[in-house]
Design a protein around this motif. Structure first.
Motif, PDB file in Angstrom:
ATOM      1  N   MET A   1     -39.631 102.801-100.263  1.00 50.06           N
ATOM      2  CA  MET A   1     -38.326 103.092-100.847  1.00 50.06           C
ATOM      3  C   MET A   1     -38.424 104.437-101.564  1.00 50.06           C
ATOM      4  N   VAL A   2     -37.482 105.330-101.265  1.00 46.95           N
ATOM      5  CA  VAL A   2     -37.453 106.660-101.874  1.00 46.95           C
ATOM      6  C   VAL A   2     -36.122 106.835-102.571  1.00 46.95           C
ATOM      7  N   ASP A   3     -36.183 107.100-103.873  1.00 51.00           N
ATOM      8  CA  ASP A   3     -34.978 107.311-104.680  1.00 51.00           C
ATOM      9  C   ASP A   3     -33.942 106.206-104.485  1.00 51.00           C
ATOM     10  N   GLY A   4     -34.408 104.968-104.424  1.00 47.41           N
ATOM     11  CA  GLY A   4     -33.526 103.815-104.288  1.00 47.41           C
ATOM     12  C   GLY A   4     -33.092 103.517-102.860  1.00 47.41           C
ATOM     13  N   LEU A   5     -33.427 104.376-101.902  1.00 48.14           N
ATOM     14  CA  LEU A   5     -33.069 104.176-100.501  1.00 48.14           C
ATOM     15  C   LEU A   5     -34.232 103.486 -99.784  1.00 48.14           C
ATOM     16  N   VAL A   6     -33.970 102.322 -99.218  1.00 50.55           N
ATOM     17  CA  VAL A   6     -35.014 101.576 -98.511  1.00 50.55           C
ATOM     18  C   VAL A   6     -35.191 102.172 -97.121  1.00 50.55           C
ATOM     19  N   LEU A   7     -36.362 102.773 -96.872  1.00 52.95           N
ATOM     20  CA  LEU A   7     -36.665 103.294 -95.544  1.00 52.95           C
ATOM     21  C   LEU A   7     -37.284 102.206 -94.674  1.00 52.95           C
ATOM     22  N   GLN A   8     -38.128 101.386 -95.278  1.00 55.99           N
ATOM     23  CA  GLN A   8     -38.678 100.213 -94.608  1.00 55.99           C
ATOM     24  C   GLN A   8     -38.840  99.132 -95.664  1.00 55.99           C
ATOM     25  N   SER A   9     -38.227  97.973 -95.405  1.00 55.35           N
ATOM     26  CA  SER A   9     -38.335  96.890 -96.382  1.00 55.35           C
ATOM     27  C   SER A   9     -39.727  96.265 -96.301  1.00 55.35           C
ATOM     28  N   VAL A  10     -40.091  95.569 -97.349  1.00 54.52           N
ATOM     29  CA  VAL A  10     -41.378  94.884 -97.402  1.00 54.52           C
ATOM     30  C   VAL A  10     -41.448  93.850 -96.274  1.00 54.52           C
ATOM     31  N   GLU A  11     -40.345  93.150 -96.043  1.00 50.67           N
ATOM     32  CA  GLU A  11     -40.307  92.126 -94.998  1.00 50.67           C
ATOM     33  C   GLU A  11     -40.515  92.740 -93.613  1.00 50.67           C
ATOM     34  N   GLN A  12     -39.886  93.902 -93.354  1.00 55.71           N
ATOM     35  CA  GLN A  12     -40.072  94.574 -92.072  1.00 55.71           C
ATOM     36  C   GLN A  12     -41.536  94.951 -91.877  1.00 55.71           C
ATOM     37  N   ASN A  13     -42.152  95.473 -92.915  1.00 53.61           N
ATOM     38  CA  ASN A  13     -43.550  95.877 -92.848  1.00 53.61           C
ATOM     39  C   ASN A  13     -44.455  94.677 -92.574  1.00 53.61           C
ATOM     40  N   ILE A  14     -44.222  93.591 -93.290  1.00 49.62           N
ATOM     41  CA  ILE A  14     -45.040  92.378 -93.119  1.00 49.62           C
ATOM     42  C   ILE A  14     -44.839  91.806 -91.716  1.00 49.62           C
ATOM     43  N   ASN A  15     -43.602  91.768 -91.224  1.00 55.05           N
ATOM     44  CA  ASN A  15     -43.332  91.237 -89.885  1.00 55.05           C
ATOM     45  C   ASN A  15     -43.967  92.095 -88.795  1.00 55.05           C
ATOM     46  N   ARG A  16     -43.982  93.399 -88.993  1.00 58.86           N
ATOM     47  CA  ARG A  16     -44.619  94.299 -88.016  1.00 58.86           C
ATOM     48  C   ARG A  16     -46.110  93.995 -87.907  1.00 58.86           C
ATOM     49  N   GLU A  17     -46.745  93.734 -89.023  1.00 65.72           N
ATOM     50  CA  GLU A  17     -48.174  93.401 -89.020  1.00 65.72           C
ATOM     51  C   GLU A  17     -48.422  92.033 -88.375  1.00 65.72           C
ATOM     52  N   LYS A  18     -47.529  91.077 -88.610  1.00 61.38           N
ATOM     53  CA  LYS A  18     -47.679  89.746 -88.006  1.00 61.38           C
ATOM     54  C   LYS A  18     -47.597  89.823 -86.486  1.00 61.38           C
ATOM     55  N   ILE A  19     -46.683  90.640 -85.981  1.00 58.71           N
ATOM     56  CA  ILE A  19     -46.533  90.779 -84.532  1.00 58.71           C
ATOM     57  C   ILE A  19     -47.830  91.294 -83.919  1.00 58.71           C
ATOM     58  N   LYS A  20     -48.463  92.262 -84.560  1.00 56.67           N
ATOM     59  CA  LYS A  20     -49.743  92.779 -84.056  1.00 56.67           C
ATOM     60  C   LYS A  20     -50.770  91.662 -83.974  1.00 56.67           C
ATOM     61  N   ASN A  21     -50.824  90.811 -84.984  1.00 52.68           N
ATOM     62  CA  ASN A  21     -51.805  89.731 -84.995  1.00 52.68           C
ATOM     63  C   ASN A  21     -51.509  88.671 -83.943  1.00 52.68           C
ATOM     64  N   TYR A  22     -50.264  88.514 -83.518  1.00 47.81           N
ATOM     65  CA  TYR A  22     -49.939  87.555 -82.468  1.00 47.81           C
ATOM     66  C   TYR A  22     -50.207  88.131 -81.077  1.00 47.81           C
ATOM     67  N   LEU A  23     -50.111  89.451 -80.926  1.00 51.82           N
ATOM     68  CA  LEU A  23     -50.319  90.063 -79.623  1.00 51.82           C
ATOM     69  C   LEU A  23     -51.799  90.231 -79.277  1.00 51.82           C
ATOM     70  N   LEU A  24     -52.651  90.365 -80.268  1.00 51.99           N
ATOM     71  CA  LEU A  24     -54.068  90.589 -79.999  1.00 51.99           C
ATOM     72  C   LEU A  24     -54.736  89.485 -79.187  1.00 51.99           C
ATOM     73  N   PRO A  25     -54.474  88.201 -79.450  1.00 48.22           N
ATOM     74  CA  PRO A  25     -55.110  87.177 -78.609  1.00 48.22           C
ATOM     75  C   PRO A  25     -54.687  87.273 -77.141  1.00 48.22           C
ATOM     76  N   PHE A  26     -53.426  87.606 -76.906  1.00 45.58           N
ATOM     77  CA  PHE A  26     -52.959  87.740 -75.524  1.00 45.58           C
ATOM     78  C   PHE A  26     -53.627  88.932 -74.839  1.00 45.58           C
ATOM     79  N   LEU A  27     -53.746  90.028 -75.566  1.00 41.75           N
ATOM     80  CA  LEU A  27     -54.444  91.195 -75.018  1.00 41.75           C
ATOM     81  C   LEU A  27     -55.891  90.833 -74.692  1.00 41.75           C
ATOM     82  N   GLY A  28     -56.540  90.122 -75.592  1.00 41.43           N
ATOM     83  CA  GLY A  28     -57.920  89.692 -75.357  1.00 41.43           C
ATOM     84  C   GLY A  28     -58.040  88.810 -74.134  1.00 41.43           C
TER      85      GLY A  28
END
Length: 168
Positions: A119-146
């Motif tokens: 968040m910059v000057d009160g403007l949300v560029l990426q919410s905490v939830e978006q960031n956390i969900n992006r990381e979760k998706i990576k963790n779900y895709l890795l087993p399939f890639l493996g």
């Protein structure tokens, strides 16, 4: 040349693919899913920022943020160079983000701390939830890639072994 081809297709390539697949699966076992309760809010005035490039790709970099209120740096994987030029002004922009509570002991230390949300000057560029969900998706895709890599290793082995038996 035929013997080299056999060694590559039966041993080297399958072992390499299987090793990559197993590493991907092991990384997915690292259950570091974070939720907002496991974070601490950090805010301060931007002192400066710079780009830390860690690879050759277009997106192989982090923006490193230095705040007036802290001695250490913060590593933001969401911000891009163009977003920085558009939104960040040294000694003026107020930044707010969260960090993992495990990193609280590193505040005012030497190592950069990864940010969660931007968040910059009160403007949300990426919410905490978006960031956390992006990381979760990576963790779900890795087993399939493996699994795909291990399957390719098996097929490479079988094909190389089958072709070698045919040529005998």
């Amino acid at each position: 040349m035929d013997k080299l081809n056999h060694i590559l297709t039966v041993y080297v390539i399958p072992l390499f693919l299987a090793a990559l697949g197993l590493v991907a699966m092991l990384f997915s076992l690292n259950d570091n899913h974070i939720n907002i309760d496991q974070t601490t809010e950090i805010s301060g005035t931007l002192n400066s920022y710079y780009t830390y490039k860690w690879g050759r790709g277009k997106s192989d970099y982090f923006i490193i943020l230095k705040l007036n209120e802290y001695t250490n740096e913060f590593e933001d994987s969401y911000l891009t160079e163009s977003l920085c030029k558009e939104y960040l002004i040294n000694n003026k922009s107020k930044l707010t983000f969260r960090i993992d509570k495990k990193d609280e002991h590193s505040i005012n230390g030497q190592r950069p701390i990864a940010t969660i949300g931007t968040m910059v000057d009160g403007l949300v560029l990426q919410s905490v939830e978006q960031n956390i969900n992006r990381e979760k998706i990576k963790n779900y895709l890795l087993p399939f890639l493996g699994l795909i890599l291990v399957t390719l290793a098996y097929h490479s082995y079988r094909k190389g072994h089958h072709n070698h038996l045919k040529t005998r």
